[in-house]
Structure formats: structure tokens, C-alpha cells
Design an enzyme around this catalytic site. Structure first.
Site, PDB file in Angstrom:
ATOM      1  N   SER A 217     -13.659 116.474  -7.712  1.00 49.45           N
ATOM      2  CA  SER A 217     -14.796 116.228  -6.825  1.00 49.45           C
ATOM      3  C   SER A 217     -14.394 115.728  -5.444  1.00 49.45           C
ATOM      4  O   SER A 217     -15.150 115.879  -4.488  1.00 49.45           O
ATOM      5  CB  SER A 217     -15.741 115.206  -7.469  1.00 49.45           C
ATOM      6  OG  SER A 217     -15.037 114.044  -7.870  1.00 49.45           O
TER       7      SER A 217
ATOM      8  N   HIS B 178     -17.584 108.152  -4.167  1.00 46.36           N
ATOM      9  CA  HIS B 178     -17.050 109.369  -3.565  1.00 46.36           C
ATOM     10  C   HIS B 178     -17.169 109.291  -2.044  1.00 46.36           C
ATOM     11  O   HIS B 178     -18.032 108.592  -1.518  1.00 46.36           O
ATOM     12  CB  HIS B 178     -17.793 110.612  -4.080  1.00 46.36           C
ATOM     13  CG  HIS B 178     -17.400 111.012  -5.459  1.00 46.36           C
ATOM     14  ND1 HIS B 178     -17.949 110.437  -6.578  1.00 46.36           N
ATOM     15  CD2 HIS B 178     -16.510 111.935  -5.904  1.00 46.36           C
ATOM     16  CE1 HIS B 178     -17.410 110.987  -7.659  1.00 46.36           C
ATOM     17  NE2 HIS B 178     -16.523 111.892  -7.270  1.00 46.36           N
TER      18      HIS B 178
END
Length: 268
Positions: free
Chosen positions: A43, A250
């Protein structure tokens, strides 16, 4: 006629000298070089957290603001294949992502290993459970990095080299997540934040070692994210996002463009 030819010849010599002195000739050649580029990984390469996801990528959540896409937009490679996928572990790379690689591939980027080491479970444990449980889970993840992850990375790196024998392969690491003694007023303790940062450093050291042993380049993103960690007041990383839990921890779009892109560009 002789004078004009002499003048032209002299001009060409002068131009060549200027280009050599300024490096413009080399830069121009680099800009126009044809490259076949393949972006692999998890990711952090697909761009989860940056938004602007390509609907065709489905659950892989490949973002138009992810560093591989930004680099491709800026450098116009002759071909660009983007197979990085949210949630990927090492075996996902070897079984699902290597299709575009070939003897013609010139450049490969990859982030992988965080999910194998149980990053998501570490963060969940630290957010929801006690400090001691958090630290124990971090230490468990570090033990996995030492005992099991190297062989998994070897399998991925060997598979990449087998399919793309001439490619330059750039392995990118993971950021430190917290600025210690920062502006956070609630949430994890300083002990927990320090333990998580230490685990990130531990993982990055393992990635760098395995990359070097395979002749791959390793590029750290820690310098780029310094001053932009969670608790910094200018974070390029999402903290816990209960409305979109998958984006937690993230990089934001700024983290992709300001942290990951320069790290890749400098090593590509």
C-alpha cells in the site's frame, strides 16, 4: 561557402563545450532515455492514503498521487506497469505482480515487508491495548523480521532478478511514524511511539541488508519524512482514521510527493 562551414563547425564545437561544462548534454540524454518501468509492492507504493484512486484497481487502491505514477508522469517512460496492491505481502508480489517484468524492463520499484511483519496488527494492538502489550507485540514483530522475513525477501528479490535480469531495482523503506515529544496531546504514550519508531528502523535495516545482498538499491524515506511525522504539527502521515481505518498510518498525498517521490527519484 568555406567560411560558413567553418563557422558552423566552430559553433558546433562551442556548443559541445558548453554542454559538457554545464552537464546539459547528459541531462538531456537522461530525460529522453527510453525506460520500461514496473512498480511493485504494497500500500505504500499503491498510494493508500493519498486519495484519487483508480477505480479499475479495485481493492488494490492504486492512486494517481502515488510516487510511481508521479514519477512516470514526470519522466514519460516508454512503458509503465503499476501492479502494487494494498495489503500485499511478499508472496502476493511473487504470485500476482511480476507479470509485466521481462528482459526489457529497465527500472523496478518496490515497498514490501511491512505486512509480512504484521504492521497492521502491531498498530491495532498499540492503539487498543496496554503499553506493555504494545511493546511486547512490537518486539514480536522485530523477532519475525530477524527470523523469517529475510528468506521471504530473498524469494521476492530472486524472482524479480530472474524475470528482469538487467533492471535497476530500487527498494524503498518505511517512514518513522511519530515525532517524539511532539504536539500529540492524547493517544499512544511516548514509550509506545518510541517502540514503533524503533520497529520501523529495525525493518528498514533488514530491507537495506537484503537489498544490498542482491545488488539492489535501497532508498530510505526517513530523511524526507523527518519533521512530517505524526505529532509533528505538519504530518505527511495519517494517524488513526476511524472513518477510513485502511488509510491510518499511511502517507498522505504530500507524503507521496514530498517523501517517497524524492527518495525514489534520487535512487532511480
Amino acid at each position: 561557402m568555406k567560411l560558413s562551414r567553418c563557422a558552423a563547425f566552430a559553433s558546433s564545437l562551442l556548443l559541445g563545450a558548453v554542454l559538457a561544462l554545464t552537464g546539459a548534454g547528459t541531462a538531456q540524454a537522461a530525460e529522453t532515455a527510453a525506460l520500461d518501468y514496473v512498480a511493485l509492492g504494497d500500500s505504500y507504493s499503491s498510494g493508500v492514503g493519498a486519495g484519487s484512486y483508480d477505480s479499475a484497481s479495485g481493492d488494490c487502491k492504486r492512486s494517481t498521487k502515488a510516487y510511481p505514477r508521479l514519477w512516470a508522469n514526470a519522466n514519460a517512460p516508454s512503458s509503465f506497469s503499476f501492479t502494487a496492491c494494498s495489503g500485499a505481502v511478499t508472496t502476493d508480489v511473487t504470485t500476482k505482480q511480476l507479470g509485466p517484468l521481462s528482459s526489457a524492463t529497465d527500472l523496478v520499484s518496490i515497498t514490501i515487508g511491512g505486512n509480512d511483519a504484521g504492521f497492521a496488527d502491531v498498530m491495532t494492538t498499540c492503539v487498543l491495548q496496554s503499553e506493555s502489550t504494545c511493546v511486547n507485540r512490537v518486539n514480536q514483530a522485530k523477532g519475525y523480521v530477524d527470523s523469517t522475513l529475510p528468506a521471504r525477501l530473498d524469494a521476492v528479490y530472486n524472482a524479480i532478478r530472474a524475470k528482469a535480469p538487467s533492471a535497476r531495482v530500487v527498494v524503498l523503506g518505511y517512514p518513522r511514524f511519530y515525532q517524539l515529544n511532539g504536539t500529540c496531546v492524547a493517544g499512544l504514550s511516548e514509550t509506545e511511539r518510541s517502540a514503533i519508531n524503533g520497529a520501523s528502523d529495525h525493518l528498514n535495516a533488514a530491507l537495506a541488508k537484503r537489498a544490498a545482498d542482491h545488488g539492489f538499491a535501497f532508498s530510505s524515506v526517513v530523511p524526507g519524512f523527518t519533521g512530517h511525522e505524526i505529532c509533528s504539527g505538519s504530518a505527511w502521515l495519517h494517524s488513526v482514521n476511524w472513518l477510513n481505518i485502511g488509510e491510518s498510518y499511511h502517507p498522505t498525498a504530500a507524503g507521496q510527493s514530498g517523501g517517497y517521490l524524492p527518495a525514489f527519484r534520487n535512487a532511480a
